[in-house]
Every structure is written in C-alpha cells, then in structure tokens.
Motif scaffolding. Sequence first.
Motif, PDB file in Angstrom:
ATOM      1  N   GLY A   1      12.720  -1.570   6.151  1.00  0.00           N
ATOM      2  CA  GLY A   1      13.409  -2.836   5.942  1.00  0.00           C
ATOM      3  C   GLY A   1      14.305  -2.838   4.724  1.00  0.00           C
ATOM      4  N   LEU A   2      14.006  -3.707   3.781  1.00  0.00           N
ATOM      5  CA  LEU A   2      14.873  -3.914   2.627  1.00  0.00           C
ATOM      6  C   LEU A   2      14.520  -3.044   1.428  1.00  0.00           C
ATOM      7  N   ASP A   3      13.500  -2.191   1.547  1.00  0.00           N
ATOM      8  CA  ASP A   3      13.086  -1.332   0.442  1.00  0.00           C
ATOM      9  C   ASP A   3      12.696   0.027   1.014  1.00  0.00           C
ATOM     10  N   VAL A   4      13.658   0.933   1.061  1.00  0.00           N
ATOM     11  CA  VAL A   4      13.443   2.259   1.647  1.00  0.00           C
ATOM     12  C   VAL A   4      13.855   3.301   0.614  1.00  0.00           C
ATOM     13  N   ARG A   5      12.896   4.056   0.123  1.00  0.00           N
ATOM     14  CA  ARG A   5      13.129   4.975  -0.987  1.00  0.00           C
ATOM     15  C   ARG A   5      13.017   6.423  -0.526  1.00  0.00           C
ATOM     16  N   ILE A   6      13.785   7.303  -1.153  1.00  0.00           N
ATOM     17  CA  ILE A   6      13.689   8.723  -0.860  1.00  0.00           C
ATOM     18  C   ILE A   6      13.481   9.506  -2.143  1.00  0.00           C
ATOM     19  N   THR A   7      12.960  10.718  -1.985  1.00  0.00           N
ATOM     20  CA  THR A   7      12.863  11.649  -3.108  1.00  0.00           C
ATOM     21  C   THR A   7      13.478  12.975  -2.707  1.00  0.00           C
ATOM     22  N   THR A   8      13.843  13.747  -3.707  1.00  0.00           N
ATOM     23  CA  THR A   8      14.358  15.092  -3.492  1.00  0.00           C
ATOM     24  C   THR A   8      13.817  15.984  -4.597  1.00  0.00           C
ATOM     25  N   ARG A   9      14.235  17.233  -4.615  1.00  0.00           N
ATOM     26  CA  ARG A   9      13.827  18.143  -5.679  1.00  0.00           C
ATOM     27  C   ARG A   9      14.976  19.074  -5.995  1.00  0.00           C
ATOM     28  N   THR A  10      14.978  19.624  -7.192  1.00  0.00           N
ATOM     29  CA  THR A  10      16.048  20.528  -7.599  1.00  0.00           C
ATOM     30  C   THR A  10      15.483  21.908  -7.897  1.00  0.00           C
ATOM     31  N   ASN A  11      16.360  22.906  -7.712  1.00  0.00           N
ATOM     32  CA  ASN A  11      16.045  24.291  -8.031  1.00  0.00           C
ATOM     33  C   ASN A  11      17.310  24.878  -8.635  1.00  0.00           C
ATOM     34  N   PRO A  12      17.249  25.379  -9.864  1.00  0.00           N
ATOM     35  CA  PRO A  12      18.479  25.820 -10.547  1.00  0.00           C
ATOM     36  C   PRO A  12      19.207  26.951  -9.847  1.00  0.00           C
ATOM     37  N   THR A  13      18.505  27.699  -8.986  1.00  0.00           N
ATOM     38  CA  THR A  13      19.151  28.813  -8.286  1.00  0.00           C
ATOM     39  C   THR A  13      19.431  28.513  -6.818  1.00  0.00           C
ATOM     40  N   ASP A  14      18.970  27.356  -6.337  1.00  0.00           N
ATOM     41  CA  ASP A  14      19.104  27.048  -4.920  1.00  0.00           C
ATOM     42  C   ASP A  14      19.456  25.567  -4.717  1.00  0.00           C
TER      43      ASP A  14
ATOM     44  N   ALA B   1       0.832  -1.207   0.000  1.00  0.00           N
ATOM     45  CA  ALA B   1       0.000   0.000   0.000  1.00  0.00           C
ATOM     46  C   ALA B   1       0.864   1.253   0.000  1.00  0.00           C
ATOM     47  N   GLY B   2       1.942   1.220   0.764  1.00  0.00           N
ATOM     48  CA  GLY B   2       2.862   2.356   0.785  1.00  0.00           C
ATOM     49  C   GLY B   2       3.509   2.599  -0.557  1.00  0.00           C
ATOM     50  N   ARG B   3       3.767   1.529  -1.300  1.00  0.00           N
ATOM     51  CA  ARG B   3       4.370   1.678  -2.617  1.00  0.00           C
ATOM     52  C   ARG B   3       3.410   2.370  -3.579  1.00  0.00           C
ATOM     53  N   LEU B   4       2.101   2.168  -3.384  1.00  0.00           N
ATOM     54  CA  LEU B   4       1.131   2.899  -4.193  1.00  0.00           C
ATOM     55  C   LEU B   4       1.282   4.407  -3.974  1.00  0.00           C
ATOM     56  N   GLY B   5       1.506   4.791  -2.724  1.00  0.00           N
ATOM     57  CA  GLY B   5       1.699   6.206  -2.420  1.00  0.00           C
ATOM     58  C   GLY B   5       2.976   6.748  -3.015  1.00  0.00           C
ATOM     59  N   TRP B   6       4.054   5.955  -2.953  1.00  0.00           N
ATOM     60  CA  TRP B   6       5.314   6.377  -3.563  1.00  0.00           C
ATOM     61  C   TRP B   6       5.134   6.599  -5.058  1.00  0.00           C
ATOM     62  N   ASP B   7       4.469   5.665  -5.710  1.00  0.00           N
ATOM     63  CA  ASP B   7       4.252   5.777  -7.148  1.00  0.00           C
ATOM     64  C   ASP B   7       3.403   6.999  -7.480  1.00  0.00           C
ATOM     65  N   GLN B   8       2.401   7.274  -6.642  1.00  0.00           N
ATOM     66  CA  GLN B   8       1.542   8.429  -6.888  1.00  0.00           C
ATOM     67  C   GLN B   8       2.330   9.725  -6.882  1.00  0.00           C
ATOM     68  N   GLU B   9       3.355   9.792  -6.060  1.00  0.00           N
ATOM     69  CA  GLU B   9       4.145  11.014  -5.923  1.00  0.00           C
ATOM     70  C   GLU B   9       5.252  11.127  -6.966  1.00  0.00           C
TER      71      GLU B   9
END
Length: 489
Positions: free
Chosen positions: A231-244, A21-29
């Motif tokens: 556990g064995l599948d822990v994912r992160i996201t980030t974002r970029t800003n060309p000026t920051d 279920a959590g992976r559904l949320g990751w995919d949504q984002e």
Amino acid sequence: MTDYTDLMDFVRETEALAQVAGRLGWDQETMMPDGATEQRAEEHGAMASVLHARRIDARIAGWLDKAVAEDAIGAAQVRHIRRSFERTAKVPAQLAAAIARETSRAHRIWAQARAEEDVAAFLPALDKVLALKREEAQAIAGDADPYDAMLDDYEPGATAAQLSVMFGAMRPRLVGLRDAIRGQGPAPLLQGSFPEAGQMALTRELALAFGYDLHNGRIDKAVHPFSSGSGLDVRITTRTNPTDPFNCFYSTIHEVGHACYEQNIDRAYLLTPLGSGVSMGVHESQSRIYENQLGRSRAFTGWLFGRMKDTFGDIGIATEDDFFACVNRVADGYIRTEADEVQYNLHVLLRFDLEQAMVSGDLATRDLEAAWNDRFQRDFGFAVDRPSNGVLQDVHWSEGLFGYFPTYSLGNVYAGCLHAALRAAVPDLDDDLARGDTLRATDWLRENVQQHGGLYQPREVITRAAGVAPSEGPLLDYLEQKFGAIYGV
C-alpha cells in the motif's frame, strides 16, 4: 451488507496490525541493535499471538456465514478471508507464538553462524524451527502432504507433485545450455573502482527509472536485500560490494519489481486481503521480469553502460555489446542470489529437493550440510568451499520459510510467459529501454498483473495477462535465444 461491512472493518484492523508486525521485521534487518535480539523475539511472539487471536475470532465465522458480497471484488475478499480463517483456526495459538519467537531467535543465530562459518552452531535452532513448522503443517494438512500445506502458504493451489513435473522438464534444457556455454570463452569483466556513494546514487536512479515511488517508500541497506510492506508504505533494501556494483544494481531492480507490485495495487484494496500480491510466485514474476528480461536486456544495458561510465569513469569495458555480455556473464558460483539466469533455477531445485526431504523426515538436519555439498557437486561440477557459500547462505530456513524456495523458479516461469506477451503487445519496446525508459513495460505489467492484487487466483493472474496457461516453455526459449546469441551456441 451489515455483516459484510463488519467483517471488512475487522479485517482492515487486522491487516493494519500485520503491517506493524512487518515493520518489526524490517527494523530487525536494517536498524535494530544486535543486543535487542531476545526482546525482539518476545515482541514478534506477542504480535503473532494478537494476530492469531484476531484471525480466529469467533465472530468471523458468523460474519462469513451471513456476509453477502455484491460483486466479484467482494466475493474475492470473502474467499481470502475464509481461506485464512480456516487455515489459521487449525493452528493452536501457542504454536503460532512459539514459531514467531523461535524464528526470530533462529534468524540471529543463523546470521552469527554464517559469519563464523559454523554450521553446528545453527543446527539446534534449525531443529526447533523445523519441528514447529512440521507441527503447524500437519495441523493444516490433516491427512494430506504437510509439505503441500507449507507450499500452499506461499503459492495457493500449487503442489510439490505439479512443480516436480515442471522442474523436471526444465532441468535438461538448463543443464544442456549451461554445458554448451561452458565450452565458450569467458565474457568480459568490469574493472575499476566502484565507491559506495556512487553505487547508492545510481541505484536510486535505477529505482526511479523502474517506477518506484519514493514518496511511499525508502531504500536502505541490509545483508540480504528484501522488500517489505504494501500500500502506502513499501520499503526496499539493497547491498553494496566495492568490486561488484551489479550486485547492488540488480538487487535493487529486483526488489523494485516486488515493491512496484505492492505500490500499484488498486488503492481501493488498501488494508484488505486483496491489497497484497496474490502469491510469492506471481510476486517473483514481477521482480524477475524487472531484473532480467527488462534490466538485463541488450537495449537497457546499453543505457546503463553510459550511466556507469558517467558515474565511475573507466570501467574496463569498451563497447555496449561487451557490457551486455558482462552483465549476462555465465560463470560458476556458489550463491543463488548472484547466479546468472541460466543456472539460477538449478540452485532453486537443489533447495526444493532438500527441504522436502527434511520435512518428510528423510533427511536429518545433522546430515544437511553433507547432503547439500554432495548435491551441489553433482549439479554444478565443483565443491562447496565453505558453509556461507553452501548450506548457510540463505536466510529462509532460519525463518521457517519451508515451501518458499520453489516459488522463485515458478516466478521465473511466470515471468517468461509475461515477457512473451509483453513483447507481442509492445513490439518496439527496445526503443524505450535503450533510453532507460521502462514506462510502457511497467505500465503493461501494472495494468495486466499488479493492479489486481489478490483479486484472482495465482495461475489465473498469469493466464489472463499472458493469454496462455503458465508453462516453462517461454522461459526456456527466451534463455536459449538470449544466451545462445551472446555465446554463439
């Protein structure tokens, strides 16, 4: 042991489904096409129904009555399962599914409203989510405070009254420090070009430097950075800003703190109630100590200064001291996630008070934007210029996360306590950080906090690690010492 074994086998299957279920949320984002919103809402609702049914399965009550735990670990497993069962059993299955569907829809409505600066477009969805969450909280709380029931979902054992006292003690010293700094000259600013490819390459290096295991994780981009999984599948996201580029780098370090907590939990707890972080406050303590006390320290920023010059060339900063001041620049701003350490908690306190008022019915959603803008003007001394910088900036209320915001400041308080203990245990830590080496610091956190997962209660985790009960004092002392030195106040 048969009843205990049967109980744990059943719970492991439930935890595995929760990860799906959590992976559904990751995919949504991260990857889901915009047109899939309605179908994804139904998928979330279906998974919520399945999980709710499993969590109130009649067999659990029987197993809990007969299960005999042989040790403290087993006793902690039973404690978590009993708490989850009793809370979940109070919530009708149809309500749980409705919340999952409406929050999935509301999330997309919020995202569009935020992009179009249209508060009115979001309010009907917020009304639906708030009504459902109130109903859920009332079912759990009974005669007690519904907001405390919401808070307890993220920080077991905490109450709004307790946090109000803590936050009330923090506010005068934070405002005093902020006002003293405002009278000083501005810190240096970055200059130059910061292409996305360079940011993502350096962000990967930073993730590895802080101990993130990419064999069991990945880094993707999202509008709102987050960490997902355990556990064995822990994912992160980030974002970029060309000026920051700092937005990218420190969002990454922050999410790595969350991710490393999950990755470093004792593998014996995998897919059990002990196999995840014990609370959002303790979780936030890890992300904040990684990001701030370690990542924004004078020693570590000295190393990062060199890596940024290697990656981007001239960045408009002449010395390591100037770079340190630049990284820790105190400046007026609207966005909580981009706020400096001095003002960050003031943003949280605003949300804490407003959401309590919404839950109690003292604040109608139609008046939320005006209430936000008035409070912001009083707290920060300038006006909100547009909704995406104000009431629409955070995703939390669209997802029904009432009671979540105060755990951010509680996490900062916990981080202050842990940092004081870490420095006492590793007095020459700055020698490591100046080389970009966080191993002794992250090992100390793994040993004293992260490996335990849900074994202990939240406050007990911090007390055992820090040697003292949690309080706001160490955090405020750290902030006044650090920023007093930078700004000469």
